[in-house]
Design a protein around this motif. Sequence first.
Motif, PDB file in Angstrom:
ATOM      1  N   ASP A   3      10.323  36.049  42.279  1.00  0.00           N
ATOM      2  CA  ASP A   3      10.519  37.357  41.691  1.00  0.00           C
ATOM      3  C   ASP A   3      11.530  38.070  42.577  1.00  0.00           C
ATOM      4  O   ASP A   3      12.212  37.450  43.382  1.00  0.00           O
ATOM      5  N   ASP A   4      11.686  39.365  42.419  1.00  0.00           N
ATOM      6  CA  ASP A   4      12.709  40.082  43.165  1.00  0.00           C
ATOM      7  C   ASP A   4      12.409  40.174  44.651  1.00  0.00           C
ATOM      8  O   ASP A   4      13.325  40.336  45.455  1.00  0.00           O
ATOM      9  N   SER A   5      11.146  40.104  45.038  1.00  0.00           N
ATOM     10  CA  SER A   5      10.759  40.404  46.414  1.00  0.00           C
ATOM     11  C   SER A   5      10.341  39.209  47.255  1.00  0.00           C
ATOM     12  O   SER A   5      10.517  39.220  48.469  1.00  0.00           O
ATOM     13  N   VAL A   6       9.757  38.212  46.647  1.00  0.00           N
ATOM     14  CA  VAL A   6       9.240  37.056  47.387  1.00  0.00           C
ATOM     15  C   VAL A   6       9.579  35.786  46.626  1.00  0.00           C
ATOM     16  O   VAL A   6       9.430  35.731  45.407  1.00  0.00           O
ATOM     17  N   ILE A   7      10.040  34.772  47.360  1.00  0.00           N
ATOM     18  CA  ILE A   7      10.317  33.458  46.774  1.00  0.00           C
ATOM     19  C   ILE A   7       9.255  32.486  47.262  1.00  0.00           C
ATOM     20  O   ILE A   7       8.976  32.410  48.466  1.00  0.00           O
ATOM     21  N   LEU A   8       8.654  31.748  46.350  1.00  0.00           N
ATOM     22  CA  LEU A   8       7.688  30.701  46.679  1.00  0.00           C
ATOM     23  C   LEU A   8       8.314  29.372  46.305  1.00  0.00           C
ATOM     24  O   LEU A   8       8.700  29.162  45.158  1.00  0.00           O
ATOM     25  N   GLU A   9       8.423  28.476  47.282  1.00  0.00           N
ATOM     26  CA  GLU A   9       9.102  27.202  47.044  1.00  0.00           C
ATOM     27  C   GLU A   9       8.371  26.079  47.771  1.00  0.00           C
ATOM     28  O   GLU A   9       8.132  26.171  48.980  1.00  0.00           O
ATOM     29  N   LYS A  10       8.046  25.040  47.043  1.00  0.00           N
ATOM     30  CA  LYS A  10       7.389  23.883  47.646  1.00  0.00           C
ATOM     31  C   LYS A  10       8.446  22.913  48.147  1.00  0.00           C
ATOM     32  O   LYS A  10       9.304  22.471  47.384  1.00  0.00           O
ATOM     33  N   LYS A  11       8.401  22.618  49.428  1.00  0.00           N
ATOM     34  CA  LYS A  11       9.311  21.658  50.048  1.00  0.00           C
ATOM     35  C   LYS A  11       8.460  20.564  50.670  1.00  0.00           C
ATOM     36  O   LYS A  11       7.871  20.752  51.737  1.00  0.00           O
ATOM     37  N   GLY A  12       8.368  19.441  49.987  1.00  0.00           N
ATOM     38  CA  GLY A  12       7.494  18.378  50.469  1.00  0.00           C
ATOM     39  C   GLY A  12       6.056  18.844  50.463  1.00  0.00           C
ATOM     40  O   GLY A  12       5.536  19.320  49.448  1.00  0.00           O
ATOM     41  N   ALA A  13       5.396  18.741  51.616  1.00  0.00           N
ATOM     42  CA  ALA A  13       3.996  19.149  51.722  1.00  0.00           C
ATOM     43  C   ALA A  13       3.843  20.596  52.169  1.00  0.00           C
ATOM     44  O   ALA A  13       2.728  21.051  52.412  1.00  0.00           O
ATOM     45  N   ALA A  14       4.953  21.325  52.274  1.00  0.00           N
ATOM     46  CA  ALA A  14       4.910  22.716  52.735  1.00  0.00           C
ATOM     47  C   ALA A  14       5.224  23.681  51.600  1.00  0.00           C
ATOM     48  O   ALA A  14       6.109  23.421  50.783  1.00  0.00           O
ATOM     49  N   LEU A  15       4.489  24.795  51.545  1.00  0.00           N
ATOM     50  CA  LEU A  15       4.828  25.884  50.635  1.00  0.00           C
ATOM     51  C   LEU A  15       5.503  26.975  51.455  1.00  0.00           C
ATOM     52  O   LEU A  15       4.893  27.544  52.359  1.00  0.00           O
ATOM     53  N   TRP A  16       6.765  27.235  51.142  1.00  0.00           N
ATOM     54  CA  TRP A  16       7.522  28.256  51.844  1.00  0.00           C
ATOM     55  C   TRP A  16       7.383  29.587  51.123  1.00  0.00           C
ATOM     56  O   TRP A  16       7.614  29.682  49.913  1.00  0.00           O
ATOM     57  N   ILE A  17       7.003  30.607  51.857  1.00  0.00           N
ATOM     58  CA  ILE A  17       6.911  31.973  51.349  1.00  0.00           C
ATOM     59  C   ILE A  17       8.026  32.762  52.029  1.00  0.00           C
ATOM     60  O   ILE A  17       7.987  32.980  53.239  1.00  0.00           O
ATOM     61  N   THR A  18       9.021  33.165  51.251  1.00  0.00           N
ATOM     62  CA  THR A  18      10.190  33.839  51.816  1.00  0.00           C
ATOM     63  C   THR A  18      10.296  35.265  51.297  1.00  0.00           C
ATOM     64  O   THR A  18      10.420  35.488  50.082  1.00  0.00           O
ATOM     65  N   ILE A  19      10.235  36.231  52.192  1.00  0.00           N
ATOM     66  CA  ILE A  19      10.450  37.627  51.813  1.00  0.00           C
ATOM     67  C   ILE A  19      11.931  37.771  51.463  1.00  0.00           C
ATOM     68  O   ILE A  19      12.800  37.479  52.279  1.00  0.00           O
ATOM     69  N   ASN A  20      12.204  38.216  50.263  1.00  0.00           N
ATOM     70  CA  ASN A  20      13.567  38.166  49.731  1.00  0.00           C
ATOM     71  C   ASN A  20      14.153  39.567  49.549  1.00  0.00           C
ATOM     72  O   ASN A  20      14.552  39.968  48.457  1.00  0.00           O
ATOM     73  N   ARG A  21      14.217  40.306  50.654  1.00  0.00           N
ATOM     74  CA  ARG A  21      14.838  41.633  50.624  1.00  0.00           C
ATOM     75  C   ARG A  21      15.783  41.768  51.821  1.00  0.00           C
ATOM     76  O   ARG A  21      15.656  42.686  52.643  1.00  0.00           O
ATOM     77  N   PRO A  22      16.734  40.858  51.962  1.00  0.00           N
ATOM     78  CA  PRO A  22      17.585  40.884  53.154  1.00  0.00           C
ATOM     79  C   PRO A  22      18.367  42.176  53.315  1.00  0.00           C
ATOM     80  O   PRO A  22      18.649  42.609  54.436  1.00  0.00           O
ATOM     81  N   GLN A  23      18.707  42.827  52.192  1.00  0.00           N
ATOM     82  CA  GLN A  23      19.448  44.088  52.263  1.00  0.00           C
ATOM     83  C   GLN A  23      18.598  45.202  52.848  1.00  0.00           C
ATOM     84  O   GLN A  23      19.124  46.229  53.293  1.00  0.00           O
ATOM     85  N   LYS A  24      17.284  45.029  52.862  1.00  0.00           N
ATOM     86  CA  LYS A  24      16.340  45.996  53.438  1.00  0.00           C
ATOM     87  C   LYS A  24      15.686  45.442  54.710  1.00  0.00           C
ATOM     88  O   LYS A  24      14.619  45.886  55.110  1.00  0.00           O
TER      89      LYS A  24
END
Length: 259
Positions: A3-24
């Motif tokens: 969504d606009d604020s957080v990216i959830l992405e599975k990479k192999g056996a890991a779930l990456w939670i990335t806060i996606n507000r670099p401009q803030k």
Amino acid sequence: MADDSVILEKKGAALWITINRPQKRNAMNGDVIAGIANGYRMAHEEASVRVIVLTGAGEKAFCAGADLANAGAAFSMDFSKPNGDLADLMRLSQNATKPAIARVNGVCMAGGMGLLCMTDMAVAADNVIFGLPEVKVGVFPMQVLALLQSIAPRRLVNEWCITGEPFDAQTALGAGLLNHVVPAAELDSKVDWLISRITDKSPTAIRRGKYAMRAIAAMSFDESIAYTESQIAILSMTEDAKEGLKAFGEKRKPVWPGK
């Protein structure tokens, strides 16, 4: 899954939670808190996920704390609710039975320190600056303290909270906030290395072990030794324990059933 604020992405056996507000500077708002909580829940619903990685988008910030663009919203409370959203996220993280790694790619301040303390392990770039500057805007890192007090030495916690002054990655490492500090260019390879050291181990042992670690945190020695005595007996009956012992005897790598 984004969504606009957080990216959830599975990479192999890991779930990456990335806060996606670099401009803030990846500052937290309600959507960010909800997105991280959703990631933790998703990780526990998916058996194939073995570890959570929490990080921020871009190179400048892990998380700079609450979004102060609207200060009234940042510190507002719905007093009809007994719990706040950030406090509930911290509760969720502490009751998690899958390990979490903080990938600290940039500035980590205020509530960002709370996110760092939520995780089990942390790797930071050597140029990262940390801090608890809340006193500079007339508040105090109240909720962060709930986790920070059991990680860092009391004298350092006092200094960080009361002065509000920043400190560097080597200080954070020495205080026990971090497991590893590396040059920024080596951050991802170090995180991948740490993930690999988790995912080849028994998921059942880690899951039950994290549950036990959480349970005994507030117990006396007599209570915790009695509790863990029963837990090792239960753990020895799991399929992972049987496979681990069999593989050891046969001098081969175990194939974990995860049960």
